[in-house]
Design a protein around this motif. Structure first.
Motif, PDB file in Angstrom:
ATOM      1  N   VAL A   1      13.513  -0.963 -10.991  1.00 44.04           N
ATOM      2  CA  VAL A   1      14.861  -1.118 -10.808  1.00 44.04           C
ATOM      3  C   VAL A   1      15.753   0.200 -10.571  1.00 44.04           C
ATOM      4  N   TYR A   2      15.180   1.090 -11.557  1.00 44.50           N
ATOM      5  CA  TYR A   2      15.860   2.624 -11.589  1.00 44.50           C
ATOM      6  C   TYR A   2      15.395   3.327 -10.146  1.00 44.50           C
ATOM      7  N   VAL A   3      14.228   2.959  -9.766  1.00 45.43           N
ATOM      8  CA  VAL A   3      13.911   3.745  -8.321  1.00 45.43           C
ATOM      9  C   VAL A   3      14.536   3.124  -7.310  1.00 45.43           C
ATOM     10  N   ALA A   4      14.804   1.757  -7.255  1.00 45.25           N
ATOM     11  CA  ALA A   4      15.492   0.993  -6.113  1.00 45.25           C
ATOM     12  C   ALA A   4      16.954   1.446  -6.208  1.00 45.25           C
TER      13      ALA A   4
ATOM     14  N   PHE B   1      18.233   4.410  -7.393  1.00 54.41           N
ATOM     15  CA  PHE B   1      18.181   5.678  -6.999  1.00 54.41           C
ATOM     16  C   PHE B   1      18.148   5.950  -5.446  1.00 54.41           C
ATOM     17  N   CYS B   2      17.061   5.140  -4.733  1.00 52.93           N
ATOM     18  CA  CYS B   2      16.931   5.202  -3.309  1.00 52.93           C
ATOM     19  C   CYS B   2      17.926   4.569  -2.720  1.00 52.93           C
ATOM     20  N   LYS B   3      19.002   3.947  -3.327  1.00 51.71           N
ATOM     21  CA  LYS B   3      19.913   3.371  -2.497  1.00 51.71           C
ATOM     22  C   LYS B   3      19.870   1.974  -2.065  1.00 51.71           C
ATOM     23  N   LYS B   4      18.970   1.208  -2.656  1.00 54.06           N
ATOM     24  CA  LYS B   4      18.644  -0.101  -2.293  1.00 54.06           C
ATOM     25  C   LYS B   4      18.557  -0.793  -3.507  1.00 54.06           C
ATOM     26  N   PRO B   5      19.579  -0.854  -4.312  1.00 55.51           N
ATOM     27  CA  PRO B   5      19.410  -1.513  -5.448  1.00 55.51           C
ATOM     28  C   PRO B   5      19.163  -3.195  -5.393  1.00 55.51           C
ATOM     29  N   PHE B   6      18.829  -3.584  -6.661  1.00 54.67           N
ATOM     30  CA  PHE B   6      18.677  -5.000  -6.500  1.00 54.67           C
ATOM     31  C   PHE B   6      19.978  -5.597  -7.432  1.00 54.67           C
ATOM     32  N   GLN B   7      20.101  -6.750  -7.009  1.00 56.07           N
ATOM     33  CA  GLN B   7      21.510  -7.552  -7.295  1.00 56.07           C
ATOM     34  C   GLN B   7      21.255  -7.851  -8.860  1.00 56.07           C
TER      35      GLN B   7
ATOM     36  N   CYS C   1      11.360   6.937  -1.568  1.00 56.38           N
ATOM     37  CA  CYS C   1      12.578   6.496  -0.951  1.00 56.38           C
ATOM     38  C   CYS C   1      12.674   5.802   0.232  1.00 56.38           C
ATOM     39  N   ALA C   2      11.951   6.673   1.172  1.00 59.54           N
ATOM     40  CA  ALA C   2      11.767   5.999   2.680  1.00 59.54           C
ATOM     41  C   ALA C   2      11.080   4.813   2.557  1.00 59.54           C
ATOM     42  N   VAL C   3       9.966   4.663   1.751  1.00 62.17           N
ATOM     43  CA  VAL C   3       9.237   3.143   1.454  1.00 62.17           C
ATOM     44  C   VAL C   3      10.269   2.302   0.833  1.00 62.17           C
ATOM     45  N   TRP C   4      11.167   2.470  -0.221  1.00 61.14           N
ATOM     46  CA  TRP C   4      11.970   1.577  -0.334  1.00 61.14           C
ATOM     47  C   TRP C   4      13.075   0.982   0.636  1.00 61.14           C
ATOM     48  N   GLN C   5      13.465   2.103   1.326  1.00 55.61           N
ATOM     49  CA  GLN C   5      14.436   1.598   2.468  1.00 55.61           C
ATOM     50  C   GLN C   5      13.601   0.629   3.630  1.00 55.61           C
TER      51      GLN C   5
ATOM     52  N   GLN D   1       0.943  -1.349   0.052  1.00 53.38           N
ATOM     53  CA  GLN D   1       0.088   0.090   0.011  1.00 53.38           C
ATOM     54  C   GLN D   1       0.775   1.333  -0.210  1.00 53.38           C
ATOM     55  N   ASP D   2       1.948   1.339   0.944  1.00 55.44           N
ATOM     56  CA  ASP D   2       2.781   2.472   0.989  1.00 55.44           C
ATOM     57  C   ASP D   2       3.597   2.583  -0.560  1.00 55.44           C
TER      58      ASP D   2
END
Length: 114
Positions: free
Chosen positions: A87-90, A92-98, A58-62, A33-34
């Motif tokens: 993947v781009y947003v992840a 950018f938000c410093k929680k990238p996918f491997q 980005c706070a949601v991603w973190q 939801q977030d």
């Protein structure tokens, strides 16, 4: 009487486990939801343009349980969410996918080129 006490103790233990570990689907539902509320405008189709996400997104991603969210990605959801943008947003938000990570049916490429 001992049987009722044992049943009561079992119930208390079950509640404690639920409180300590939480309900994984419930936590994932809140993350979902977030993510919809804060990130959909940055992660939806079309693939271009890619827009820098907000601090709230980005706070949601973190804090989000990404493996749980990815497990719920279906082909239908991939028609709404552009996985390339996800993947781009992840990233950018410093929680990238491997590279090679599977999110729904999408596999994160080894060369992101972003």
């Amino acid at each position: 009487m001992a049987r009722q006490q044992l049943l009561g103790l079992f119930l208390v233990l079950a509640i404690m486990v639920a409180v300590v570990w939480g309900d994984p689907s419930g936590g994932c539902d809140q993350d979902r939801q977030d993510m919809i509320r804060e990130c959909k405008k940055y992660e939806g189709w079309p693939a271009e343009p890619k827009i820098e996400p907000s601090k709230a997104c980005c706070a949601v991603w973190q804090r989000a349980n990404i493996p749980c969210l990815c497990a719920g990605v279906t082909k239908e959801k991939e028609k709404v969410w552009c996985m390339e943008k996800v993947v781009y947003v992840a990233k950018f938000c410093k929680k990238p996918f491997q590279p090679g990570y599977q999110c729904g049916s999408y596999t994160v490429p080894s060369s992101l080129g972003q």
